[in-house]
Design a protein around this motif. Structure first.
Motif, PDB file in Angstrom:
ATOM      1  N   GLY A  83       0.830  -1.198   0.000  1.00 56.05           N
ATOM      2  CA  GLY A  83       0.000   0.000   0.000  1.00 56.05           C
ATOM      3  C   GLY A  83       0.863   1.245   0.000  1.00 56.05           C
ATOM      4  O   GLY A  83       2.093   1.176   0.016  1.00 56.05           O
ATOM      5  N   GLY A  84       0.223   2.378  -0.012  1.00 54.22           N
ATOM      6  CA  GLY A  84       0.922   3.651   0.100  1.00 54.22           C
ATOM      7  C   GLY A  84       1.860   3.937  -1.054  1.00 54.22           C
ATOM      8  O   GLY A  84       1.523   3.805  -2.223  1.00 54.22           O
ATOM      9  N   LEU A  85       3.098   4.341  -0.715  1.00 53.00           N
ATOM     10  CA  LEU A  85       4.069   4.751  -1.734  1.00 53.00           C
ATOM     11  C   LEU A  85       4.490   3.610  -2.642  1.00 53.00           C
ATOM     12  O   LEU A  85       4.750   3.817  -3.825  1.00 53.00           O
ATOM     13  CB  LEU A  85       5.306   5.360  -1.071  1.00 53.00           C
ATOM     14  N   SER A  86       4.572   2.377  -2.110  1.00 53.19           N
ATOM     15  CA  SER A  86       4.971   1.263  -2.983  1.00 53.19           C
ATOM     16  C   SER A  86       3.941   1.039  -4.077  1.00 53.19           C
ATOM     17  O   SER A  86       4.286   0.685  -5.202  1.00 53.19           O
ATOM     18  CB  SER A  86       5.195  -0.014  -2.172  1.00 53.19           C
ATOM     19  N   LYS A  87       2.672   1.273  -3.767  1.00 50.58           N
ATOM     20  CA  LYS A  87       1.624   1.145  -4.788  1.00 50.58           C
ATOM     21  C   LYS A  87       1.722   2.301  -5.789  1.00 50.58           C
ATOM     22  O   LYS A  87       1.592   2.094  -6.991  1.00 50.58           O
ATOM     23  CB  LYS A  87       0.253   1.127  -4.125  1.00 50.58           C
ATOM     24  N   MET A  88       1.982   3.474  -5.278  1.00 48.28           N
ATOM     25  CA  MET A  88       2.062   4.656  -6.136  1.00 48.28           C
ATOM     26  C   MET A  88       3.218   4.544  -7.139  1.00 48.28           C
ATOM     27  O   MET A  88       3.080   4.906  -8.302  1.00 48.28           O
ATOM     28  CB  MET A  88       2.252   5.902  -5.275  1.00 48.28           C
ATOM     29  N   PHE A  89       4.347   3.994  -6.700  1.00 47.98           N
ATOM     30  CA  PHE A  89       5.519   3.876  -7.568  1.00 47.98           C
ATOM     31  C   PHE A  89       5.654   2.485  -8.185  1.00 47.98           C
ATOM     32  O   PHE A  89       6.662   2.167  -8.803  1.00 47.98           O
ATOM     33  CB  PHE A  89       6.794   4.231  -6.786  1.00 47.98           C
ATOM     34  N   ASP A  90       4.642   1.641  -8.006  1.00 45.97           N
ATOM     35  CA  ASP A  90       4.605   0.289  -8.570  1.00 45.97           C
ATOM     36  C   ASP A  90       5.835  -0.525  -8.161  1.00 45.97           C
ATOM     37  O   ASP A  90       6.504  -1.137  -8.982  1.00 45.97           O
ATOM     38  CB  ASP A  90       4.463   0.335 -10.089  1.00 45.97           C
ATOM     39  N   ILE A  91       6.140  -0.520  -6.862  1.00 46.28           N
ATOM     40  CA  ILE A  91       7.258  -1.286  -6.313  1.00 46.28           C
ATOM     41  C   ILE A  91       6.713  -2.603  -5.761  1.00 46.28           C
ATOM     42  O   ILE A  91       5.809  -2.609  -4.924  1.00 46.28           O
ATOM     43  CB  ILE A  91       7.976  -0.495  -5.197  1.00 46.28           C
ATOM     44  N   GLN A  92       7.240  -3.717  -6.265  1.00 48.31           N
ATOM     45  CA  GLN A  92       6.774  -5.043  -5.849  1.00 48.31           C
ATOM     46  C   GLN A  92       7.379  -5.380  -4.489  1.00 48.31           C
ATOM     47  O   GLN A  92       8.563  -5.663  -4.393  1.00 48.31           O
ATOM     48  CB  GLN A  92       7.181  -6.093  -6.885  1.00 48.31           C
ATOM     49  N   THR A  93       6.576  -5.306  -3.424  1.00 50.12           N
ATOM     50  CA  THR A  93       7.092  -5.512  -2.069  1.00 50.12           C
ATOM     51  C   THR A  93       6.714  -6.854  -1.467  1.00 50.12           C
ATOM     52  O   THR A  93       7.282  -7.244  -0.459  1.00 50.12           O
ATOM     53  CB  THR A  93       6.591  -4.404  -1.128  1.00 50.12           C
ATOM     54  N   ASN A  94       5.766  -7.541  -2.061  1.00 48.44           N
ATOM     55  CA  ASN A  94       5.321  -8.830  -1.528  1.00 48.44           C
ATOM     56  C   ASN A  94       5.550  -9.919  -2.569  1.00 48.44           C
ATOM     57  O   ASN A  94       5.187  -9.763  -3.724  1.00 48.44           O
ATOM     58  CB  ASN A  94       3.828  -8.792  -1.175  1.00 48.44           C
ATOM     59  N   SER A  95       6.122 -11.037  -2.139  1.00 44.35           N
ATOM     60  CA  SER A  95       6.382 -12.152  -3.046  1.00 44.35           C
ATOM     61  C   SER A  95       5.716 -13.407  -2.489  1.00 44.35           C
ATOM     62  O   SER A  95       5.798 -13.676  -1.288  1.00 44.35           O
ATOM     63  CB  SER A  95       7.890 -12.358  -3.182  1.00 44.35           C
ATOM     64  N   PHE A  96       5.056 -14.158  -3.357  1.00 40.82           N
ATOM     65  CA  PHE A  96       4.336 -15.356  -2.948  1.00 40.82           C
ATOM     66  C   PHE A  96       4.666 -16.522  -3.870  1.00 40.82           C
ATOM     67  O   PHE A  96       4.886 -16.327  -5.060  1.00 40.82           O
ATOM     68  CB  PHE A  96       2.815 -15.125  -3.006  1.00 40.82           C
ATOM     69  N   LYS A  97       4.691 -17.720  -3.325  1.00 40.37           N
ATOM     70  CA  LYS A  97       4.754 -18.945  -4.110  1.00 40.37           C
ATOM     71  C   LYS A  97       3.316 -19.383  -4.339  1.00 40.37           C
ATOM     72  O   LYS A  97       2.492 -19.335  -3.437  1.00 40.37           O
ATOM     73  CB  LYS A  97       5.501 -20.061  -3.372  1.00 40.37           C
ATOM     74  N   VAL A  98       3.013 -19.809  -5.552  1.00 37.05           N
ATOM     75  CA  VAL A  98       1.682 -20.295  -5.903  1.00 37.05           C
ATOM     76  C   VAL A  98       1.813 -21.778  -6.207  1.00 37.05           C
ATOM     77  O   VAL A  98       2.547 -22.167  -7.109  1.00 37.05           O
ATOM     78  CB  VAL A  98       1.117 -19.562  -7.136  1.00 37.05           C
ATOM     79  N   VAL A  99       1.099 -22.604  -5.431  1.00 37.69           N
ATOM     80  CA  VAL A  99       1.092 -24.044  -5.667  1.00 37.69           C
ATOM     81  C   VAL A  99      -0.257 -24.380  -6.277  1.00 37.69           C
ATOM     82  O   VAL A  99      -1.300 -24.093  -5.686  1.00 37.69           O
ATOM     83  CB  VAL A  99       1.307 -24.838  -4.358  1.00 37.69           C
ATOM     84  N   SER A 100      -0.237 -24.976  -7.480  1.00 42.09           N
ATOM     85  CA  SER A 100      -1.469 -25.282  -8.201  1.00 42.09           C
ATOM     86  C   SER A 100      -1.541 -26.767  -8.527  1.00 42.09           C
ATOM     87  O   SER A 100      -0.545 -27.377  -8.914  1.00 42.09           O
ATOM     88  CB  SER A 100      -1.532 -24.504  -9.512  1.00 42.09           C
ATOM     89  N   CYS A 101      -2.719 -27.333  -8.402  1.00 44.11           N
ATOM     90  CA  CYS A 101      -2.966 -28.714  -8.802  1.00 44.11           C
ATOM     91  C   CYS A 101      -2.969 -28.769 -10.324  1.00 44.11           C
ATOM     92  O   CYS A 101      -3.635 -27.957 -10.977  1.00 44.11           O
ATOM     93  CB  CYS A 101      -4.313 -29.173  -8.252  1.00 44.11           C
ATOM     94  N   THR A 102      -2.233 -29.720 -10.898  1.00 45.40           N
ATOM     95  CA  THR A 102      -2.180 -29.826 -12.358  1.00 45.40           C
ATOM     96  C   THR A 102      -3.449 -30.454 -12.928  1.00 45.40           C
ATOM     97  O   THR A 102      -3.676 -30.385 -14.130  1.00 45.40           O
ATOM     98  CB  THR A 102      -0.964 -30.644 -12.818  1.00 45.40           C
ATOM     99  N   ASN A 103      -4.295 -31.038 -12.076  1.00 47.21           N
ATOM    100  CA  ASN A 103      -5.520 -31.672 -12.545  1.00 47.21           C
ATOM    101  C   ASN A 103      -6.692 -30.683 -12.592  1.00 47.21           C
ATOM    102  O   ASN A 103      -7.295 -30.490 -13.637  1.00 47.21           O
ATOM    103  CB  ASN A 103      -5.870 -32.867 -11.655  1.00 47.21           C
ATOM    104  N   CYS A 104      -6.984 -30.035 -11.458  1.00 43.36           N
ATOM    105  CA  CYS A 104      -8.182 -29.186 -11.404  1.00 43.36           C
ATOM    106  C   CYS A 104      -7.868 -27.688 -11.378  1.00 43.36           C
ATOM    107  O   CYS A 104      -8.759 -26.871 -11.542  1.00 43.36           O
ATOM    108  CB  CYS A 104      -9.024 -29.541 -10.184  1.00 43.36           C
ATOM    109  N   GLY A 105      -6.599 -27.321 -11.135  1.00 40.24           N
ATOM    110  CA  GLY A 105      -6.221 -25.914 -11.134  1.00 40.24           C
ATOM    111  C   GLY A 105      -6.366 -25.216  -9.792  1.00 40.24           C
ATOM    112  O   GLY A 105      -6.028 -24.043  -9.669  1.00 40.24           O
ATOM    113  N   TYR A 106      -6.845 -25.927  -8.768  1.00 39.30           N
ATOM    114  CA  TYR A 106      -6.953 -25.324  -7.438  1.00 39.30           C
ATOM    115  C   TYR A 106      -5.586 -24.802  -7.024  1.00 39.30           C
ATOM    116  O   TYR A 106      -4.579 -25.483  -7.187  1.00 39.30           O
ATOM    117  CB  TYR A 106      -7.462 -26.365  -6.432  1.00 39.30           C
ATOM    118  N   SER A 107      -5.536 -23.575  -6.494  1.00 41.87           N
ATOM    119  CA  SER A 107      -4.260 -22.953  -6.151  1.00 41.87           C
ATOM    120  C   SER A 107      -4.301 -22.355  -4.752  1.00 41.87           C
ATOM    121  O   SER A 107      -5.346 -21.898  -4.291  1.00 41.87           O
ATOM    122  CB  SER A 107      -3.926 -21.832  -7.142  1.00 41.87           C
TER     123      SER A 107
END
Length: 74
Positions: free
Chosen positions: A31-55
């Motif tokens: 939020g705040g300035l990082s959103k205003m300047f488009d600074i990526q501050t949060n990083s996440f791993k996404v685990v997805s099922c290859t069968n149904c796509g649930y993530s």
């Protein structure tokens, strides 16, 4: 009372039970300035099922992908 550990048959995608996954990464702004300047501050791993796509998203703590997949599969 101590809960029983999951058996091998209980492991798998929480939605369909499939045991193959795909792991990716996404970054988001905060939020705040990082959103205003488009600074990526949060990083996440996404685990997805290859069968149904649930993530599921997991905050990236750079501890390794295998730990995250183990959590996803149960």
């Amino acid at each position: 009372m101590v809960p029983e550990p999951p058996s091998a048959s209980d492991r798998g995608c929480p939605k369909c039970g499939h045991t193959e996954t795909d792991v990716g990464t996404i970054s988001t702004t905060g939020g705040g300035l990082s959103k205003m300047f488009d600074i990526q501050t949060n990083s996440f791993k996404v685990v997805s099922c290859t069968n149904c796509g649930y993530s599921e998203l997991y905050r990236d703590t750079t501890s390794g992908t295998s730990d995250i997949v183990d959590v996803f599969l149960g």
